[in-house]
Design an enzyme around this catalytic site. Structure first.
Site: not given
Ligand code: FCB
Length: 508
Positions: A130, A173, A218, A345
């Site tokens: 990706r 992104h 995101e 996360y």
């Molecule tokens: C996410 C982002 C990615 C990276 C990770 C740690 O939120 O999409 O670019 O910064 O966190």
């Protein structure tokens, strides 16, 4: 420390647009100091499920094992071959915005070293990569087309296919052409049409070889961090801008989807949403309602408009005028995404603010929620709680609420700043433990009915972590930023075995 994915609405609606952001935002996730090796192996006493205990950890045939990266975080070459300036170039070049004054000017120099990066993925036996396309490489000032930029991605795609690695391409992104920001950026409806034009050009150039796309990375994060909190590019700090950008980005998601499908009808198109399983701080009805509101604003603020043509119930009322929602917009916004990308996360603990807090912050009646990180699990070097159950809970909730959609885990990972030992070996056992546990949780959700097709570790390489610069290392491969030398970490070697055997579990 960047905590916004769980903090953002507290800031959005708990503070006035005119006020400076409250200092509490930087204190919510506990300390960012390193945890010890012992800490990570000690399972939190109250963890309700132990995922790693299951013996059957084989993944379905054809499961995608990948890594994820983003253009600005790895490419460098910020002004080469006709590339235009992006909002991240401008932001990082502004003194005081990025830790240690770091910039992505060179980053991992992947613009020149992409062959090495593909070789690393090949050595890890991966079958999916990706990555994102830099909009200003394709359209330096937000329109037209720069053939050298297209050539770069075209070569990259060819080499990936040759290595039997699926290209999974993100259109956006976070690196908007600065010229479009100057014309109003994501608060201007015109940007949605510009985005569709860009998407259609990229699909025409690469769509003969790329069939899997993500529109955004995101949206909740870049709309908040860049427009309300100002901690990311373009650095705006305005509640009104946040609300307007929300709606324009939802429109752009729909227009981008249609543009990709028009150019390549057979393509599969999704978005990578930042998600965080939301738990009430207590059993009280107020905290449960707060957790539902947190879920709506964190996880489905850009998903529910696409799939159901409505904003989810995050707020006590929807400020339609401030968001500039026009008649017919909610039909336009509907987008039958082919898959849902989940970046996850950690989890979020939600609670209802007390009467005193509500009185102190006038807007809290609009979004009466406090959001914090969990405190029971071990912490990464970034201060994020390691909580595998969050992935299980989130995948199951999306599976239930959206009628078992196709899901790809488009990011999950951890920052541990382990460096080479005297022999040059990077022992990052805590990262192995993280991925093993998150994968076990994911496997459980699949056993219980979730249709998950792939897992992308963030990240292939240590890279430029936005406002944190190079201070947080997420890679399966270590990067020496002085020499640009890449070295596979223990976790990279472990992930290679997982991908080759298509399983986690005993012996892995
Ligand atoms: C996410 C982002 C990615 C990276 C990770 C740690 O939120 O999409 O670019 O910064 O966190």
């Amino acid at each position: 420390m960047r905590l916004t994915r769980r903090k953002f609405v507290q800031s959005v609606l708990g503070t006035s647009a005119a006020l400076a952001l409250p200092a509490v935002f930087s204190t919510c996730s506990g300390s960012s100091k390193a945890i010890t090796g012992e800490a990570i192996t000690a399972k939190p006493a109250s963890a309700p499920m132990q995922f790693g205990a299951s013996p059957d950890m084989a993944f379905p045939k054809g499961f995608f094992w990948g890594t994820a990266t983003a253009a600005y975080q790895i490419e460098g070459a910020w002004n080469e071959d006709g590339k235009g300036e992006s909002i991240w170039d401008r932001f990082a070049h502004t003194p005081g915005k990025i830790r240690n004054g770091d910039t992505g000017d060179v980053a991992c120099d992947s613009y020149h070293r992409w062959r090495e990066d593909i070789a690393l993925m090949k050595a890890m036996h991966l079958n999916s990569y990706r990555f994102s396309i830099s909009w200003p490489r394709i359209q330096p000032s937000g329109s037209g087309s720069n053939s050298k930029g297209i050539d770069y991605y075209s070569r990259l795609v060819d080499a990936l296919l040759e290595a039997h690695i699926r290209p999974l391409v993100t259109l956006y992104h976070w690196d908007l052409p600065q010229a479009l920001e100057d014309a109003g950026g994501w608060t201007s409806r015109d940007t949605a049409s510009r985005f569709a034009d860009y998407g259609s050009r990229v699909a025409q150039a690469l769509g003969d070889r790329v069939s899997d796309w993500m529109i955004f990375n995101e949206p909740a994060a870049f709309v908040d961090l860049g427009h309300l909190e100002g901690r990311h590019a373009p650095g705006r700090k305005s509640l009104i801008d946040f609300l307007r950008a929300t709606h324009v980005v939802n429109l752009a998601q729909a227009e981008g989807f249609r543009a990709l499908k028009a150019a390549r009808p057979a393509s599969r198109v999704g978005t990578a949403f930042s998600m965080s399983a939301s738990e009430p701080a207590s059993d009280s009805a107020e905290d449960k309602l707060a957790a539902e509101r947190a879920h709506a604003i964190t996880n489905t603020w850009f998903l529910e408009p696409a799939l159901r043509g409505r904003y989810p119930d995050a707020l006590t009322f929807l400020p339609e005028t401030a968001m500039k929602i026009r008649a017919g917009d909610m039909e336009k916004i509907r987008t039958p995404l082919d898959f849902i990308g989940i970046n996850l996360y950690y989890r979020t603990i939600a609670s209802a603010p007390g009467a005193m807090e509500r009185a102190a912050h006038a807007q809290e009646w609009l979004f009466p929620v406090k959001m914090d990180g969990g405190q029971q699990g071990p912490k990464t070097d970034f201060g994020w709680e390691v909580w595998p159950k969050a992935l299980y809970d989130m995948v199951m909730r999306i599976t239930r609420d959206y009628d078992r959609p196709v899901i790809e885990i488009t990011e999950s990972g951890c920052s541990y700043n382990d460096g080479p030992d005297p022999a040059g070996v990077i022992h990052d056992g805590r990262r192995i433990e993280y991925h093993r546990e998150y994968l076990a949780a994911l496997r459980r959700s699949m056993a219980e009915g979730a249709d998950v097709r792939g897992y992308h570790a963030w990240s292939l390489l240590d890279n430029f972590e936005w406002a944190e610069g190079f201070s947080q290392r997420f890679g399966l491969a270590y990067v020496d930023f002085k020499t640009q030398q890449r070295t596979m970490k223990d976790s990279g070697r472990w992930y290679a075995k997982v991908a080759a055997e298509n399983r986690v579990g005993p012996g892995l």
